[in-house]
Design a protein around this motif. Structure first.
Motif, PDB file in Angstrom:
ATOM      1  N   TRP A   1       0.852  -1.194   0.000  1.00 36.30           N
ATOM      2  CA  TRP A   1       0.000   0.000   0.000  1.00 36.30           C
ATOM      3  C   TRP A   1       0.878   1.231   0.000  1.00 36.30           C
ATOM      4  O   TRP A   1       1.873   1.292   0.734  1.00 36.30           O
ATOM      5  CB  TRP A   1      -0.883   0.055   1.251  1.00 36.30           C
TER       6      TRP A   1
ATOM      7  N   THR B   1      -1.367  -1.339  -4.309  1.00 36.86           N
ATOM      8  CA  THR B   1      -2.544  -0.482  -4.283  1.00 36.86           C
ATOM      9  C   THR B   1      -2.191   0.936  -3.875  1.00 36.86           C
ATOM     10  O   THR B   1      -1.483   1.140  -2.888  1.00 36.86           O
ATOM     11  CB  THR B   1      -3.573  -1.014  -3.249  1.00 36.86           C
TER      12      THR B   1
ATOM     13  N   LEU C   1      -5.067   6.376   4.054  1.00 37.42           N
ATOM     14  CA  LEU C   1      -4.101   5.286   4.205  1.00 37.42           C
ATOM     15  C   LEU C   1      -3.841   4.956   5.675  1.00 37.42           C
ATOM     16  O   LEU C   1      -3.833   3.790   6.062  1.00 37.42           O
ATOM     17  CB  LEU C   1      -2.799   5.678   3.498  1.00 37.42           C
TER      18      LEU C   1
END
Lengths: 426, 299
Positions: free
Chosen positions: A34, A65, A72
């Motif tokens: 991420w 991603t 986040l």
């Protein structure tokens, strides 16, 4: 009848066993990552394909991603608290790392990379921002050296010779540009991270926190000097204060030629300047930061993102191997600069001719790699603290915003900010 | 064993079945409401950064709140938002509704739709446009100001103006929505009352004050309470417009809660802020309902 059934069953079992041992040569592995920055998704995807080819024994699945910055951290925190759904790799933006230092989350959630990195540590600059209690938790994704970007045509127009050596020359150049209704640089007067203050302060070896997390900036004349520089610059009409530094108003000012310079990190170019100002290609150049005194440091730092491996990863060593391939080999450090223009952290890569000889048509075919490389080799050290997020909010609120607006003296602003940060740390 | 259960079920099923039928609501309510609230109370008595051990601190989080300058700032900003959005939402919505309700205006449905559009628009998209409107150097508002001979104002960068900028966005977003309530209320007032008043020689101001306002009271009450609760919990508008800045001048209590919880990871403290916020909302709504006579017994 029963015998036939049994035979079929046995045959089936044999097929399953043989089949799975055939596939066993290719173990299936999923690596998830991420990040808030789509350029990392692209870069990791390309390196992932190459790296997977080096490991034919695995069948690699990559799940990289991009998640918007504000979403986040709550997402990571929730998955960490739940203990499921945590990705293998997280790109931790530098000011968000302090959240991982709170309550020793880093220790509980992230893999200590120190033994994995081992002696290679010496080959790289900048582990400090992602260290906690002496352990390394992140691999820096871009060195983020700060340089001065300037629109050379505007400087030529008023007869200022570039590059400028000292901040004094910078101020004089600013006064000349002012006559043409131009500002030499924009600064962010309120926002999330006070890059413009910190870059000037770090340049003088200043530090908000030291390696032990102790508060350092109290009554520091270097911090006062940096604040004063911003205050006077705005007062004299040389610096253009804006609360929308990364937004349309600033880009409009740049487009109009109202603002013709910026001191910012490497990412400014690829993330903002080139996409926002394509029509000014060829007019811009970069130079080392002007020095505070002759022979002084010509570089500073702003921003960064450290890639960390979570303890929830099923294959931390394999993931580190991937991270190492992508971020810790000379070849890919150079590629990262050539593809994304995020500057290498590996000393060998920084001084490699592929970097130092790199010229960019946007900057009139200037050898920008050489300028960044010189800035990189003298980049100041930056330490974090569990209280970093709070500290930068306080710095803005108590010092930078009121000082730039001429509502407080730099001394008073710094004093107020430090006493508030100190109270918080108790 | 099985038989005895079956027997028991045969006997009791008529009494139990209704509870089973309504149980989905209660199960969901317990999971998504009761549990989080209880956990929130528990959390507010601890120090916790999201994972790892919780440290019990008793009421310290609550006590610290009363010594926290940032909390007071957020609190006073929120009260400011509350007052301003009550005025804006009541006055402008009512004026708009009365205008739309009058016989003079044509294309009522069109206007009603237009005024309702903001509420179905994403606040983030709207805020981006408003950021441009408010800009000091290139904004539409300052362009108009300067054209009228004024000085350009730094709406988003000046600590004394940022709250006004937020209220502007709030007004844009909610006035049309509340207008629809008022319009519905106005349309339910019988025309005959006005006709009778006119016959008795009342002017239109008297009609408005003596007929419209008293009969609209339930609607006014409703709009006031929803606006009050909405503005106490205000987050979206200042967060996307100014991020609470500059220098926290537009920070609301919920922005402070979010920052404390999600950025500073003081989850216990954030939970305490949440409960104080709940207390505030409860008390203020109660006072307001009382003042408006919502609890009066009708003889």
């Amino acid at each position: 009848m029963k015998r036939t059934l049994l035979l079929i069953l046995v045959a089936l079992m044999i097929m399953v066993v043989v089949g799975s041992s055939g596939a066993g040569a290719q173990e299936e592995v999923t690596i998830s990552m991420w990040t808030h920055d789509n350029l990392y998704v692209e870069f990791f995807t390309r390196r992932g394909e190459e790296w997977a080819a080096l490991h034919p024994e695995y069948k690699m699945n990559f799940k990289f991603t991009q998640i918007p910055y504000d979403q986040l951290w709550p997402k990571i925190l929730t998955t960490l608290a739940a203990g499921t759904g945590v990705p293998d790799l997280i790109g931790i933006e530098i000011s968000a790392f302090s959240r991982f230092m709170k309550g020793d989350i880093a220790e509980q959630a992230l893999v200590d990379l120190t033994p994995l990195i081992g002696e290679e540590k010496e080959k790289f600059l900048r582990w400090e921002p992602y260290m906690h209690n002496g352990k390394i938790y992140g691999v820096e994704s871009a060195l983020c050296p700060v340089v001065f970007y300037y629109r050379k045509t505007a400087f030529d127009e008023v007869g200022v010779s570039t590059p400028m050596e000292t901040w004094e020359e910078f101020t004089q150049a600013g006064s000349k540009l002012k006559e043409k209704d131009r500002y030499i640089a924009a600064i962010e007067s309120s926002g999330d991270t006070p890059h413009h203050f910190l870059a000037l302060y770090y340049q003088q070896d200043g530090a908000i926190f030291n390696s032990k997390g102790e508060l350092m900036a109290e009554d520091d004349p270097r911090a006062i000097q940096a604040l004063q520089f911003l205050q006077e610059g705005v007062r004299e009409g040389i610096l253009w204060p804006t609360s929308s530094y990364f937004d349309a108003p600033h880009f409009a000012a740049l487009k109009e030629g109202r603002v013709v310079g910026n001191y910012m990190a490497d990412w400014w170019s690829v993330y903002y300047q080139k996409p926002q100002l394509p029509e000014q290609a060829g007019e811009w150049r970069i130079q080392l930061l002007p020095a505070w005194e002759e022979g002084g440091r010509r570089s500073s730092t702003a921003g960064g993102t450290g890639f960390a491996i979570t303890k929830y990863s099923k294959n931390p060593e394999l993931v580190f191997d991937f991270l190492h391939y992508t971020y810790m080999t000379k070849e890919n450090q150079i590629k990262r600069f050539l593809e994304l223009q995020y500057f290498p952290t590996m000393i060998e890569a920084i001084t490699d001719p592929q970097i130092t000889e790199f010229s960019d048509p946007y900057y009139g075919d200037q050898k920008v790699g050489k300028v960044f490389s010189e800035a990189a080799l003298q980049i100041p050290v930056q330490w974090q603290s569990p209280y970093w997020s709070e500290a930068i909010q306080i710095l803005y609120k108590e010092a930078i915003t009121p000082v730039v607006a001429d509502k407080k003296t730099p001394e008073q602003g710094l004093k107020d900010a430090i006493s508030k940060i100190r109270a918080l740390m108790k | 064993m099985l038989e005895s259960i079956m027997h028991w079920w045969e006997k009791k099923q008529y009494r139990i079945a209704p509870y089973l039928f309504i149980s989905p609501f209660y199960i969901l309510f317990a999971i998504f409401m009761v549990y989080p609230i209880c956990f929130g109370i528990y959390l507010s008595l601890h120090e916790w950064s999201g994972i790892g051990e919780m440290a019990y601190v008793g009421l310290e989080n609550y006590l610290n709140l009363f010594k926290d300058g940032d909390f007071y700032l957020a609190f006073s900003n929120t009260l400011w938002y509350m007052g301003a959005s009550l005025i804006v939402n009541l006055v402008f919505s009512l004026i708009l509704a009365v205008l739309l309700n009058s016989a003079l205006v044509k294309c009522k449905k069109l206007f009603r739709t237009i005024y309702f559009i903001p509420i179905v628009t994403s606040v983030v998209a709207a805020a981006i446009v408003f950021t441009l409107f408010y800009d000091r150097d290139y904004g539409l508002f300052n362009l108009l100001f300067v054209a009228m001979g004024g000085k350009p104002l730094d709406w988003l960068g000046d600590t004394s103006l940022s709250k006004f900028a937020v209220i502007g966005l709030i007004a844009w977003r909610w006035v049309g929505f509340n207008m629809v309530y008022f319009l519905a209320g106005l349309q339910s007032i019988p025309k005959s009352l006005y006709e009778a008043a006119l016959v008795d020689g009342a002017n239109s101001l008297q009609c408005f004050l003596k007929i419209t306002i008293p009969l609209l009271r339930p609607v006014i009450l409703f709009v006031m309470v929803t606006t009050l609760i909405g503005s106490i919990q205000i987050f979206d508008e200042p967060y996307v417009l100014t991020g609470g800045g500059p220098a926290d001048s537009s920070m609301s209590v919920v922005i402070y809660l979010f920052r404390t919880g999600m950025e500073y990871l003081n989850l216990g403290y954030a939970a305490a802020i949440g409960f104080v916020l709940f207390g505030m909302t409860f008390v203020l709504s109660w006072i307001q309902l009382n003042l408006m006579g919502a609890f009066e017994r009708k003889e």
